[in-house]
Design an enzyme around this catalytic site. Structure first.
Site: not given
Ligand code: PM9
Length: 464
Positions: A78, A130-131, A221, A264, A388, A455
């Site tokens: 943990y 960015f969303t 980011d 990514k 997009r 979206f």
């Protein structure tokens, strides 16, 4: 068949395939039914009904044998898992930040960061929205403001660094709202919504210099920062002989903090982090993560996931890996360009972006041409892509009016190490087929609109 002697020497992916996952081709009639049942939204299709899945490169990567071996070394304690320390070391070594808070994915890091740094009425300048990032900024009471260069909004403009910040626009925002109302400047490189377009090192340095003068921190980011580093190596004077790993570290060194979706660049299926050099922010984030994610040494992840990420980071910065990754996107993009199909230029790092306005000029943006194009490609071949454009852009948080961005795009996104050149040929041929029948295409009408990030779950029907 005879082959002419090639005028160049080819390169190939720096890996071979050890395990495969069968995929199934469906019939045209089946696909027409599936997309109808999915409300003309490719997010609502079942993945088993998809032939080649180019919806996203997020969490869809193939892991290496070393990463899978690392999964077996998961320390599922943990608290204080050794995999957490391996991850921390990998982030510090390759991204350069001192402190690490793991999260289950990128938006969880954005949530924690926004809750800590943004106060109601704040303004957050960034190089295109960015969303999920913008939504977390808004939920914390902030307003995003776009300071990307104008070229980013023009799909045909071939400038090499269309992800750059306009320093003039950023200066103007600072003058207008005052530095005290700007908790940080949010930089993404490359810029996902602009077509995977990179930011140059020179521009990042200029942003840093300006922010330093006003004592404004920079949050990167870092989701696809390795692709950005590769573009700097390929396009920016002075970086040809530097490794992608060196460039990445320099790029991050101009920033104070990063949020990361490791799904990514880092070659894993789940994971993310918030990393920073700011000890005060770290302490607050370390405290908040236990409220939303889990203890600060696992952040919603299993030990095995952190190990896969630590190993994925090391693999992701290798020059031959990133050349093959971006090279595959270029291969697909160049096919489409050769056939005169309108795409965003230059070709992006993680995806080829189809310019739906130019593809379907007869469909008004209020009938979501990019959304319609994703459906038409799916019906043609079972290839799944993502909208997009106006659907992704959503509504203005204050007025409720729909955003109609200049870029109305379909993202044909390549997962890392998953598909072959033959798959790319099939995809390119399908896009060509749809392009050749473009005059018959029809737009869509939205029949269901969820409140957040519409979206993902919106439903549509064919417009009259
Ligand atoms: N990007 C993508 O497909 C996944 C879901 S949104 C359609 O491109 C950036 C630049 C991203 C990103 C996710 C996130 C959020 C932050 N920044 O999906 O929460 O491209 O891990 O990351 C997606 P998570």
């Amino acid at each position: 068949m005879s082959y002419a002697k090639p005028s160049r020497r080819s390169w190939a992916e720096p890996w071979k395939i050890k395990m495969v996952e069968p995929i199934r081709m469906t019939t045209l009639a089946e696909r027409a039914k599936f997309i109808f049942e999915a409300g003309y939204n490719t997010f609502l299709l079942r993945s088993e009904d998809v032939y080649i899945d180019l919806l996203t490169d997020s969490g869809t990567n193939a892991m290496s044998d070393r990463q899978w071996a690392g999964m077996m070394l998961g320390d599922e304690a943990y608290a204080g898992s050794k995999n957490f320390y391996n991850l921390w070391e990998a982030v510090t070594q390759h991204y350069g930040y001192k402190y690490l808070v793991p999260t289950h994915q990128g938006r969880a890091a954005e949530h924690i960061l926004s809750q800590i740094m943004i106060h109601p009425g704040d303004v957050i300048p960034g190089n295109m929205y960015f969303t999920t990032t913008r939504l977390h900024q808004e939920l914390a009471g902030g307003t995003f403001t776009d300071v990307i260069v104008d070229e980013a909004h023009d799909p045909a403009n071939e400038a090499p660094f269309k992800g750059n910040v306009s320093i003039a626009k950023l200066k103007r925002v600072i003058d207008e709202v005052g530095a005290r109302k700007i908790p940080y400047v949010c930089i993404a490189g490359p810029v996902n919504m602009a077509g995977g377009q990179p930011q140059s090192m020179e521009n990042m340095r200029a942003v840093r210099d300006l922010c330093k003068r006003h004592d404004i921190p920079i949050v990167l980011d870092a989701t696809r920062a390795i692709e950005n580093a590769y573009f700097i190596q390929q396009r920016e004077p002075g970086y040809k002989t530097k490794s992608v790993a060196e460039i990445l570290k320099e790029y991050c060194s101009y920033t104070d903090t990063c949020t990361m979706s490791a799904k990514k660049d880092a070659l894993v299926n789940i994971g993310g982090w918030l990393a920073t050099n700011d000890q005060g922010l770290y302490e607050e984030a370390r405290n908040l993560v236990v409220v939303y994610e889990g203890l600060h040494t696992y952040g919603g992840l299993a030990g095995r996931d952190m190990e896969a990420m630590a190993r994925g980071i090391v693999e992701s910065v290798a020059d031959d890996h990133i050349r093959a990754r971006v090279g595959q996107v270029e291969y697909l993009g160049n096919h489409l360009l050769d056939w005169g199909i309108p795409i965003v230029k230059p070709i992006g790092g993680h995806a080829v972006f189809l310019d739906a306005r130019a593809f379907y000029p007869h469909i008004p943006q209020s009938q979501y041409p990019a959304q319609a194009l994703t459906c038409d490609i799916y019906i043609d071949s079972g290839v799944r892509t993502m909208e997009r454009g106006a659907v992704s852009a959503g509504r203005d948080a204050k007025t409720g009016e729909e955003h109609f961005p200049k870029l109305e795009l379909v993202r044909v996104t390549l997962p890392r190490r998953v598909y072959t050149q033959a798959h790319m040929d099939v995809v390119a041929e399908s896009v060509l087929e749809v392009y050749e029948h473009r005059e018959q295409a029809r737009g869509l009408r939205m029949t269901y609109e969820p409140k957040y990030l519409r979206f993902f779950q919106a439903r549509f029907e064919r417009a009259e």
